[in-house]
Design a protein around this motif. Structure first.
Motif, mmCIF file in Angstrom:
data_model
loop_
_atom_site.group_PDB
_atom_site.id
_atom_site.type_symbol
_atom_site.label_atom_id
_atom_site.label_comp_id
_atom_site.label_asym_id
_atom_site.label_seq_id
_atom_site.Cartn_x
_atom_site.Cartn_y
_atom_site.Cartn_z
ATOM 1 N N GLU A 127 3.210 42.865 74.267
ATOM 2 C CA GLU A 127 3.961 42.515 75.465
ATOM 3 C C GLU A 127 3.462 43.264 76.700
ATOM 4 O O GLU A 127 3.764 42.877 77.828
ATOM 5 C CB GLU A 127 5.457 42.761 75.260
ATOM 6 C CG GLU A 127 6.085 41.759 74.302
ATOM 7 C CD GLU A 127 7.578 41.904 74.144
ATOM 8 O OE1 GLU A 127 8.213 40.929 73.701
ATOM 9 O OE2 GLU A 127 8.114 42.999 74.438
ATOM 10 N N GLU A 130 -2.181 41.578 79.159
ATOM 11 C CA GLU A 130 -2.398 40.366 79.944
ATOM 12 C C GLU A 130 -3.622 39.663 79.381
ATOM 13 O O GLU A 130 -4.533 40.301 78.887
ATOM 14 C CB GLU A 130 -2.618 40.707 81.419
ATOM 15 C CG GLU A 130 -1.412 41.321 82.103
ATOM 16 C CD GLU A 130 -1.675 41.602 83.571
ATOM 17 O OE1 GLU A 130 -2.768 41.228 84.046
ATOM 18 O OE2 GLU A 130 -0.806 42.197 84.225
ATOM 19 N N GLU A 138 -2.678 33.973 73.255
ATOM 20 C CA GLU A 138 -1.598 33.752 74.209
ATOM 21 C C GLU A 138 -0.493 34.759 73.900
ATOM 22 O O GLU A 138 0.138 34.700 72.849
ATOM 23 C CB GLU A 138 -1.086 32.315 74.087
ATOM 24 C CG GLU A 138 -0.535 31.748 75.382
ATOM 25 C CD GLU A 138 0.746 32.417 75.830
ATOM 26 O OE1 GLU A 138 1.609 32.658 74.973
ATOM 27 O OE2 GLU A 138 0.874 32.716 77.031
ATOM 28 N N ARG A 139 -0.321 35.700 74.802
ATOM 29 C CA ARG A 139 0.552 36.850 74.548
ATOM 30 C C ARG A 139 1.959 36.450 74.126
ATOM 31 O O ARG A 139 2.490 36.962 73.143
ATOM 32 C CB ARG A 139 0.615 37.716 75.802
ATOM 33 C CG ARG A 139 1.448 38.973 75.642
ATOM 34 C CD ARG A 139 1.762 39.585 76.991
ATOM 35 N NE ARG A 139 2.646 38.716 77.755
ATOM 36 C CZ ARG A 139 3.130 39.009 78.965
ATOM 37 N NH1 ARG A 139 2.766 40.143 79.543
ATOM 38 N NH2 ARG A 139 3.935 38.199 79.594
ATOM 39 N N ASP A 140 2.608 35.547 74.873
ATOM 40 C CA ASP A 140 4.001 35.220 74.599
ATOM 41 C C ASP A 140 4.175 34.560 73.236
ATOM 42 O O ASP A 140 5.177 34.784 72.550
ATOM 43 C CB ASP A 140 4.560 34.313 75.701
ATOM 44 C CG ASP A 140 4.681 35.046 77.039
ATOM 45 O OD1 ASP A 140 4.661 36.283 77.028
ATOM 46 O OD2 ASP A 140 4.784 34.369 78.074
ATOM 47 N N GLN A 141 3.194 33.763 72.830
ATOM 48 C CA GLN A 141 3.276 33.121 71.520
ATOM 49 C C GLN A 141 3.198 34.149 70.403
ATOM 50 O O GLN A 141 3.927 34.060 69.405
ATOM 51 C CB GLN A 141 2.157 32.091 71.370
ATOM 52 C CG GLN A 141 2.323 30.847 72.231
ATOM 53 C CD GLN A 141 1.204 29.852 72.041
ATOM 54 O OE1 GLN A 141 0.299 30.053 71.219
ATOM 55 N NE2 GLN A 141 1.236 28.777 72.808
ATOM 56 N N ALA A 143 3.955 37.393 70.659
ATOM 57 C CA ALA A 143 5.186 38.194 70.695
ATOM 58 C C ALA A 143 6.326 37.457 70.017
ATOM 59 O O ALA A 143 7.074 38.041 69.228
ATOM 60 C CB ALA A 143 5.547 38.527 72.144
ATOM 61 N N ALA A 144 6.471 36.158 70.302
ATOM 62 C CA ALA A 144 7.531 35.366 69.677
ATOM 63 C C ALA A 144 7.345 35.308 68.164
ATOM 64 O O ALA A 144 8.321 35.395 67.400
ATOM 65 C CB ALA A 144 7.552 33.954 70.260
ATOM 66 N N HIS A 147 8.449 38.674 66.823
ATOM 67 C CA HIS A 147 9.909 38.767 66.888
ATOM 68 C C HIS A 147 10.530 37.956 65.749
ATOM 69 O O HIS A 147 11.501 38.391 65.108
ATOM 70 C CB HIS A 147 10.426 38.241 68.231
ATOM 71 C CG HIS A 147 10.355 39.229 69.348
ATOM 72 N ND1 HIS A 147 11.059 40.434 69.337
ATOM 73 C CD2 HIS A 147 9.675 39.203 70.529
ATOM 74 C CE1 HIS A 147 10.806 41.092 70.456
ATOM 75 N NE2 HIS A 147 9.977 40.383 71.185
ATOM 76 N N ARG A 172 14.382 35.912 70.858
ATOM 77 C CA ARG A 172 13.040 35.821 71.449
ATOM 78 C C ARG A 172 12.061 35.059 70.559
ATOM 79 O O ARG A 172 10.883 34.963 70.878
ATOM 80 C CB ARG A 172 12.498 37.241 71.686
ATOM 81 C CG ARG A 172 13.314 38.049 72.684
ATOM 82 C CD ARG A 172 13.039 39.535 72.535
ATOM 83 N NE ARG A 172 13.605 40.326 73.612
ATOM 84 C CZ ARG A 172 14.883 40.707 73.663
ATOM 85 N NH1 ARG A 172 15.724 40.365 72.687
ATOM 86 N NH2 ARG A 172 15.329 41.433 74.676
ATOM 87 N N HIS A 174 12.117 31.819 69.293
ATOM 88 C CA HIS A 174 12.000 30.355 69.340
ATOM 89 C C HIS A 174 12.274 29.744 67.958
ATOM 90 O O HIS A 174 11.523 28.865 67.503
ATOM 91 C CB HIS A 174 10.627 29.930 69.862
ATOM 92 C CG HIS A 174 10.326 30.426 71.244
ATOM 93 N ND1 HIS A 174 11.181 30.201 72.317
ATOM 94 C CD2 HIS A 174 9.286 31.150 71.738
ATOM 95 C CE1 HIS A 174 10.671 30.758 73.401
ATOM 96 N NE2 HIS A 174 9.539 31.353 73.086
ATOM 97 N N ASN A 211 16.066 32.412 77.542
ATOM 98 C CA ASN A 211 15.669 31.418 76.548
ATOM 99 C C ASN A 211 16.722 30.312 76.520
ATOM 100 O O ASN A 211 17.401 30.087 75.519
ATOM 101 C CB ASN A 211 15.540 32.094 75.178
ATOM 102 C CG ASN A 211 14.592 31.356 74.264
ATOM 103 O OD1 ASN A 211 14.237 30.213 74.525
ATOM 104 N ND2 ASN A 211 14.204 32.007 73.185
#
Length: 303
Positions: A127, A130, A138-141, A143-144, A147, A172, A174, A211
């Protein structure tokens, strides 16, 4: 180097766990000091997996954390290889189910404590990254995904015992249907009049991290899973439903008005009030009480 790593693997297989653990650490630091970062991380990974496979959870945890601390200190890029190493460690962690009745909350089982430390360190690293290069993940994917891993791990090993911890990760992850299923199990263990509290807490956890779409899907699945869906048709249930709209619209005024209109219902549970305050802070800034303003306006609008 390959022969030395092979000897360490044989040492573990033969039961020399302490000696192998120390040797893995020594080799890791030696390689790191020689600026051979990739090899150092691979050694830590190999050692962690070997120790975990043989039930030496703390030794495996320590080697995994060496790798993740290196990630953080040396600003390792979020490339696919870096992520795959973490995935391999998480897959190697044991998943024994824990009897909720025997669980002591002041002393988590070793494998649960280790899993939380490793996965949370991994999330903190990803997280903070960058996407700098085309080959980066892809950072957010990612991290999800991690999580989700923690939430599912806690649910499968501890059931509802640590659902408060799991909820923050489900929010977080999904995975709204899984989250709804977990909350339904928790609701079954409580009083009927508190079912809406369980559902709304879940909604607010997801709104806290913006979310909104998943919050709506989770709310729908939660209601569908209830034997009596009217248990969510309470004033508090309406607050949860309308709050999704307020946060989706990024409307500070609407959320504050909802907090005031349903103030007495929110006060049924301290956790809900706390989440409301955190949502205001996270989305709109300022630490003022969302239920302490707009009183006259709300009375006029709702009369």
């Amino acid at each position: 180097m390959e022969r030395m790593r092979a000897r360490l693997s044989d040492q573990v297989s033969e039961g020399g766990y302490y000696e192998a653990h120390e040797s893995y650490k020594t080799l890791f630091h030696r390689l790191r000091n020689k600026k051979k970062g990739e090899e150092a991380m691979d050694v830590a990974l190999e050692g962690a997996k070997a120790m975990l496979r043989h039930g030496h959870v703390r030794c495996g945890e320590e080697l995994a954390m060496l790798m993740l601390e290196y990630y953080a200190r040396d600003e390792v890029d979020a490339g696919r290889k870096s992520v795959e190493r973490v995935d391999e460690v998480l897959d190697a962690l044991p998943r024994q189910t824990v009897d909720e009745q025997a669980l002591k909350m002041d002393a988590l089982p070793t494998h649960v404590d280790a899993a939380l430390k490793v996965s949370n360190a991994a999330i903190k690293w990803i997280e903070g990254k960058e996407q700098k290069e085309e080959g980066d993940v892809e950072r957010d994917q990612v991290a999800a995904k991690w999580h989700h891993w923690i939430a599912k791990f806690l649910w499968e090993t501890l059931g509802t015992a640590l659902l408060a911890e799991a909820s923050a990760h489900y929010a977080r992850a999904h995975a709204p249907e899984e989250f709804a299923a977990a909350l339904l199990e928790l609701a079954k263990k409580g009083k009927k009049e508190d079912v809406d509290v369980v559902g709304v807490k879940g909604i607010l956890e997801m709104l806290l991290v913006n979310n909104c779409d998943d919050a709506e899907q989770m709310r729908i699945k939660f209601v569908e899973g209830l034997e009596d869906p009217t248990l969510m048709e309470t004033q508090l249930g309406l607050f949860g439903k309308f709050s999704i709209t307020a946060i989706k619209r990024k409307s500070k005024e609407l959320f504050r008005m909802l907090c005031q209109k349903y103030e007495q219902d929110i006060k049924r549970d301290k956790g809900i009030k706390t989440l409301c305050n955190r949502i205001v802070q996270a989305h709109f800034g300022g630490g003022d009480n969302p239920m302490g303003m707009l009183g006259g306006l709300m009375k006029a609008m709702m009369s």
